[in-house]
Design a protein around this motif. Structure first.
Motif, PDB file in Angstrom:
ATOM      1  N   ALA A 256      -6.920   5.363 -13.494  1.00  9.77           N
ATOM      2  CA  ALA A 256      -7.753   6.385 -14.145  1.00  9.77           C
ATOM      3  C   ALA A 256      -8.629   7.143 -13.151  1.00  9.77           C
ATOM      4  O   ALA A 256      -8.912   8.325 -13.337  1.00  9.77           O
ATOM      5  CB  ALA A 256      -8.612   5.742 -15.222  1.00  9.77           C
ATOM      6  N   SER A 257      -9.064   6.477 -12.071  1.00 10.43           N
ATOM      7  CA  SER A 257      -9.956   7.115 -11.110  1.00 10.43           C
ATOM      8  C   SER A 257      -9.215   7.825  -9.977  1.00 10.43           C
ATOM      9  O   SER A 257      -9.830   8.484  -9.139  1.00 10.43           O
ATOM     10  CB  SER A 257     -10.901   6.063 -10.503  1.00 10.43           C
ATOM     11  N   LEU A 258      -7.873   7.713  -9.949  1.00 14.23           N
ATOM     12  CA  LEU A 258      -7.088   8.337  -8.880  1.00 14.23           C
ATOM     13  C   LEU A 258      -6.107   9.357  -9.468  1.00 14.23           C
ATOM     14  O   LEU A 258      -6.431  10.517  -9.610  1.00 14.23           O
ATOM     15  CB  LEU A 258      -6.368   7.259  -8.064  1.00 14.23           C
ATOM     16  N   GLY A 259      -4.913   8.890  -9.814  1.00 12.30           N
ATOM     17  CA  GLY A 259      -3.926   9.818 -10.363  1.00 12.30           C
ATOM     18  C   GLY A 259      -4.203  10.217 -11.792  1.00 12.30           C
ATOM     19  O   GLY A 259      -3.930  11.351 -12.202  1.00 12.30           O
ATOM     20  N   GLY A 260      -4.694   9.278 -12.599  1.00 14.04           N
ATOM     21  CA  GLY A 260      -5.044   9.566 -13.978  1.00 14.04           C
ATOM     22  C   GLY A 260      -3.878   9.838 -14.905  1.00 14.04           C
ATOM     23  O   GLY A 260      -4.044  10.448 -15.962  1.00 14.04           O
ATOM     24  N   LEU A 261      -2.667   9.373 -14.556  1.00  7.81           N
ATOM     25  CA  LEU A 261      -1.492   9.603 -15.381  1.00  7.81           C
ATOM     26  C   LEU A 261      -1.193   8.390 -16.246  1.00  7.81           C
ATOM     27  O   LEU A 261      -1.640   7.276 -15.960  1.00  7.81           O
ATOM     28  CB  LEU A 261      -0.274   9.920 -14.504  1.00  7.81           C
ATOM     29  N   SER A 262      -0.404   8.601 -17.279  1.00 10.91           N
ATOM     30  CA  SER A 262       0.059   7.468 -18.086  1.00 10.91           C
ATOM     31  C   SER A 262       1.127   6.708 -17.305  1.00 10.91           C
ATOM     32  O   SER A 262       1.720   7.237 -16.355  1.00 10.91           O
ATOM     33  CB  SER A 262       0.646   7.961 -19.409  1.00 10.91           C
ATOM     34  N   MET A 263       1.405   5.467 -17.721  1.00 16.68           N
ATOM     35  CA  MET A 263       2.413   4.677 -17.029  1.00 16.68           C
ATOM     36  C   MET A 263       3.779   5.337 -17.135  1.00 16.68           C
ATOM     37  O   MET A 263       4.574   5.310 -16.182  1.00 16.68           O
ATOM     38  CB  MET A 263       2.462   3.259 -17.611  1.00 16.68           C
ATOM     39  N   GLN A 264       4.081   5.932 -18.281  1.00 17.19           N
ATOM     40  CA  GLN A 264       5.368   6.604 -18.455  1.00 17.19           C
ATOM     41  C   GLN A 264       5.499   7.779 -17.488  1.00 17.19           C
ATOM     42  O   GLN A 264       6.534   7.957 -16.837  1.00 17.19           O
ATOM     43  CB  GLN A 264       5.516   7.091 -19.889  1.00 17.19           C
ATOM     44  N   GLN A 265       4.425   8.591 -17.366  1.00 18.62           N
ATOM     45  CA  GLN A 265       4.454   9.728 -16.443  1.00 18.62           C
ATOM     46  C   GLN A 265       4.577   9.260 -14.999  1.00 18.62           C
ATOM     47  O   GLN A 265       5.342   9.822 -14.208  1.00 18.62           O
ATOM     48  CB  GLN A 265       3.188  10.561 -16.618  1.00 18.62           C
ATOM     49  N   ALA A 266       3.820   8.217 -14.655  1.00 17.56           N
ATOM     50  CA  ALA A 266       3.853   7.706 -13.282  1.00 17.56           C
ATOM     51  C   ALA A 266       5.230   7.162 -12.930  1.00 17.56           C
ATOM     52  O   ALA A 266       5.739   7.395 -11.824  1.00 17.56           O
ATOM     53  CB  ALA A 266       2.789   6.625 -13.109  1.00 17.56           C
ATOM     54  N   THR A 267       5.849   6.437 -13.862  1.00 19.87           N
ATOM     55  CA  THR A 267       7.182   5.874 -13.620  1.00 19.87           C
ATOM     56  C   THR A 267       8.200   6.987 -13.400  1.00 19.87           C
ATOM     57  O   THR A 267       9.072   6.881 -12.531  1.00 19.87           O
ATOM     58  CB  THR A 267       7.609   4.985 -14.796  1.00 19.87           C
ATOM     59  N   SER A 268       8.095   8.055 -14.183  1.00 18.11           N
ATOM     60  CA  SER A 268       9.008   9.187 -14.005  1.00 18.11           C
ATOM     61  C   SER A 268       8.822   9.833 -12.637  1.00 18.11           C
ATOM     62  O   SER A 268       9.792  10.194 -11.972  1.00 18.11           O
ATOM     63  CB  SER A 268       8.774  10.234 -15.097  1.00 18.11           C
ATOM     64  N   LEU A 269       7.561   9.980 -12.202  1.00 12.90           N
ATOM     65  CA  LEU A 269       7.292  10.643 -10.932  1.00 12.90           C
ATOM     66  C   LEU A 269       7.727   9.814  -9.725  1.00 12.90           C
ATOM     67  O   LEU A 269       7.993  10.381  -8.656  1.00 12.90           O
ATOM     68  CB  LEU A 269       5.798  10.977 -10.822  1.00 12.90           C
ATOM     69  N   ILE A 270       7.810   8.488  -9.871  1.00 13.78           N
ATOM     70  CA  ILE A 270       8.280   7.663  -8.765  1.00 13.78           C
ATOM     71  C   ILE A 270       9.687   8.067  -8.353  1.00 13.78           C
ATOM     72  O   ILE A 270      10.084   7.894  -7.199  1.00 13.78           O
ATOM     73  CB  ILE A 270       8.218   6.164  -9.146  1.00 13.78           C
ATOM     74  N   ALA A 271      10.436   8.632  -9.302  1.00 18.35           N
ATOM     75  CA  ALA A 271      11.774   9.128  -8.955  1.00 18.35           C
ATOM     76  C   ALA A 271      11.703  10.200  -7.872  1.00 18.35           C
ATOM     77  O   ALA A 271      12.654  10.370  -7.109  1.00 18.35           O
ATOM     78  CB  ALA A 271      12.465   9.671 -10.201  1.00 18.35           C
ATOM     79  N   ILE A 272      10.590  10.929  -7.786  1.00 15.49           N
ATOM     80  CA  ILE A 272      10.435  11.936  -6.729  1.00 15.49           C
ATOM     81  C   ILE A 272      10.381  11.253  -5.367  1.00 15.49           C
ATOM     82  O   ILE A 272      10.939  11.757  -4.374  1.00 15.49           O
ATOM     83  CB  ILE A 272       9.161  12.778  -6.966  1.00 15.49           C
ATOM     84  N   TYR A 273       9.711  10.117  -5.316  1.00 14.76           N
ATOM     85  CA  TYR A 273       9.611   9.360  -4.054  1.00 14.76           C
ATOM     86  C   TYR A 273      11.002   8.968  -3.551  1.00 14.76           C
ATOM     87  O   TYR A 273      11.364   9.227  -2.407  1.00 14.76           O
ATOM     88  CB  TYR A 273       8.746   8.121  -4.291  1.00 14.76           C
ATOM     89  N   TRP A 274      11.794   8.349  -4.453  1.00 12.36           N
ATOM     90  CA  TRP A 274      13.141   7.935  -4.055  1.00 12.36           C
ATOM     91  C   TRP A 274      14.062   9.145  -3.933  1.00 12.36           C
ATOM     92  O   TRP A 274      14.981   9.145  -3.104  1.00 12.36           O
ATOM     93  CB  TRP A 274      13.692   6.935  -5.066  1.00 12.36           C
ATOM     94  N   GLY A 275      13.822  10.171  -4.759  1.00  9.08           N
ATOM     95  CA  GLY A 275      14.623  11.386  -4.655  1.00  9.08           C
ATOM     96  C   GLY A 275      14.415  12.104  -3.334  1.00  9.08           C
ATOM     97  O   GLY A 275      15.334  12.751  -2.810  1.00  9.08           O
ATOM     98  N   GLY A 276      13.215  11.987  -2.764  1.00 12.80           N
ATOM     99  CA  GLY A 276      12.967  12.556  -1.444  1.00 12.80           C
ATOM    100  C   GLY A 276      13.852  11.919  -0.389  1.00 12.80           C
ATOM    101  O   GLY A 276      14.364  12.607   0.513  1.00 12.80           O
ATOM    102  N   SER A 277      14.049  10.603  -0.505  1.00 13.38           N
ATOM    103  CA  SER A 277      14.960   9.919   0.418  1.00 13.38           C
ATOM    104  C   SER A 277      16.381  10.430   0.249  1.00 13.38           C
ATOM    105  O   SER A 277      17.110  10.619   1.225  1.00 13.38           O
ATOM    106  CB  SER A 277      14.918   8.403   0.166  1.00 13.38           C
ATOM    107  N   LEU A 278      16.772  10.655  -1.002  1.00 12.00           N
ATOM    108  CA  LEU A 278      18.115  11.180  -1.271  1.00 12.00           C
ATOM    109  C   LEU A 278      18.300  12.553  -0.633  1.00 12.00           C
ATOM    110  O   LEU A 278      19.262  12.781   0.106  1.00 12.00           O
ATOM    111  CB  LEU A 278      18.330  11.267  -2.785  1.00 12.00           C
ATOM    112  N   ALA A 279      17.365  13.472  -0.890  1.00 14.26           N
ATOM    113  CA  ALA A 279      17.493  14.833  -0.362  1.00 14.26           C
ATOM    114  C   ALA A 279      17.461  14.841   1.166  1.00 14.26           C
ATOM    115  O   ALA A 279      18.261  15.520   1.821  1.00 14.26           O
ATOM    116  CB  ALA A 279      16.375  15.709  -0.926  1.00 14.26           C
TER     117      ALA A 279
END
Length: 411
Positions: A256-279
């Protein structure tokens, strides 16, 4: 895009073998990423402390110490193809045990299942990495391994999206029941069985040493190779920091004091982290024959360290975005480290591969260390651990650059 069309100058004769091996890279990418993104689920479902939940990573990355040296011996005795089939078989057993563990509601059985599953994943890495490097010319090995690793990143990117989809479909069930997770691992077991069938039906080129060398003698020779020792340190650190950020960035984004996202939103965005490795791996695979591998590695580690530093200073949603972008910088690290570490090793390549995968224990050590730091100095400052890790990787890269500058053009 196939593996060979992404690699300028590669022979079309290796198209089919690389495509089959790509399936193994994809499978262990899925299994590795799901292991990390399900840690918050285990944390809530079994009412664990955060440090106990991180035992999932410890179990997963401890397995290489059991699997890798026996796997190297099997590669010498049975050949690469049969050993890879056995490795995938262990992954099948691990997935089935995980489904059983969820049905029994026993966290201790979850750890056992993850350990067995990880033995299969580690053995797949021991075989598949040198398999790809030996399928073509040594001077283009880093490029082939980079594109194969991009397929691996496809799996690591797909897994968080799959879990996020389950969160959407079963928002209550995933938090309170085991049914969705159980069916997830049953599906992964079926996917692994399909890969075994593919390996059995496709006659891949096979490799094996003429005889099994004495372990002590071979190991002593390996550890006289400076580039191999540097590679061990780099793999330990790289795997550790990649897993640590992939796991704790989820907490950063949902705090809540950092990203402030829901767990569902955060889990979806983690795909960007791994997707960066893919790209990044797909891009590097296409241009690797034109750049110096070690120089590119040094630049990537320096930028990754700065991004983590910005996340510490920012302490906001923008800091979370910086952490997600680290995945792009991570993309070329593994193929460069691995290809540099095994170059010119000849018949000792399979044993070297085993030691390098064993060094992946860093994936259990560094996340556990960061988890402990979270309890001591808080979530935001705990990212000093991965920041220091990237600094160490930069120093290793500069050391590797000295002997490799004249001869190492990335493939």
């Amino acid at each position: 895009m196939t593996l060979t069309t992404a690699l300028p100058g590669e022979s079309h004769g290796i198209r089919k073998p690389l495509a089959v091996l790509a399936c193994a890279f994809f499978l262990w990418g899925c299994l590795t990423s799901i292991n990390s993104v399900l840690i918050p689920f285990f944390y809530h479902y079994f009412s664990l402390t955060y440090r106990d939940a991180m035992l999932v990573n410890v179990a997963f990355y401890l397995a290489p110490f059991v699997a890798c040296l026996p796997c190297s011996a099997l590669m010498a005795r049975l050949g690469y193809r049969m050993t890879l089939m056995l490795a995938v078989g262990f992954a099948v057993v691990g997935c089935l045990l995980m489904a059983l563990a969820m049905w029994l509601v026993q966290f201790s059985w979850v750890l056992v299942a993850i350990f067995i599953l990880a033995i299969g994943v580690a053995a797949m890495q021991v075989v598949a990495n040198p398999y790809v490097t030996r399928l073509g010319p040594e001077e283009t090995a880093a490029g082939r391994l980079s594109v194969a690793s991009a397929i691996n990143s496809t799996g690591t990117t797909a897994a968080p999206l799959l879990v996020a989809g389950i969160l959407v479909l079963f928002p209550v069930s995933l938090a309170a029941h085991q049914e969705p997770v159980r069916w997830l691992f049953l599906a992964l077991a079926a996917l692994a069985c399909g890969l075994i069938g593919l390996l059995y039906c496709c006659h891949l080129p096979d490799f094996r040493q003429g005889q099994i060398q004495r372990l002590n003698h071979s190991a002593k020779e390996l550890f006289r190779e400076t580039h191999f020792v540097m590679g061990l340190l780099a793999i330990f650190t790289y795997v550790g920091v990649e897993v640590a950020i992939g796991t704790t960035a989820l907490s950063y984004l949902s705090d809540a004091s950092l990203g402030g996202l829901s767990m569902q939103q955060a889990t979806s965005l983690i795909a960007i982290y791994w997707g960066g490795s893919l790209a990044g791996r797909m891009l590097y695979g296409m241009v690797a024959h034109r750049v110096n591998a070690v120089s590119a590695f040094c630049i990537a580690t320096a930028i990754a360290g700065m991004l983590v530093g910005l996340a510490i200073v920012s302490g906001s949603r923008w800091g979370g975005i910086c952490l997600l972008l680290v995945g792009l910088m991570n993309s070329l690290m593994y193929p460069v480290i691995f290809s540099q570490s095994v170059r010119n090793l000849g018949d000792k390549t399979s044993l070297a591969s085993a030691f390098l995968i064993m060094a992946g224990i860093g994936g259990g050590v560094l996340p556990f260390l960061q988890g402990w730091m979270m309890d001591v100095i808080g979530l935001r400052l705990s990212f000093l651990v991965p920041c220091a890790a990237y600094l160490l990787l930069l120093l290793v890269g500069l050391k590797m650059r000295q002997p490799a500058a004249a001869s190492s053009q990335a493939a």
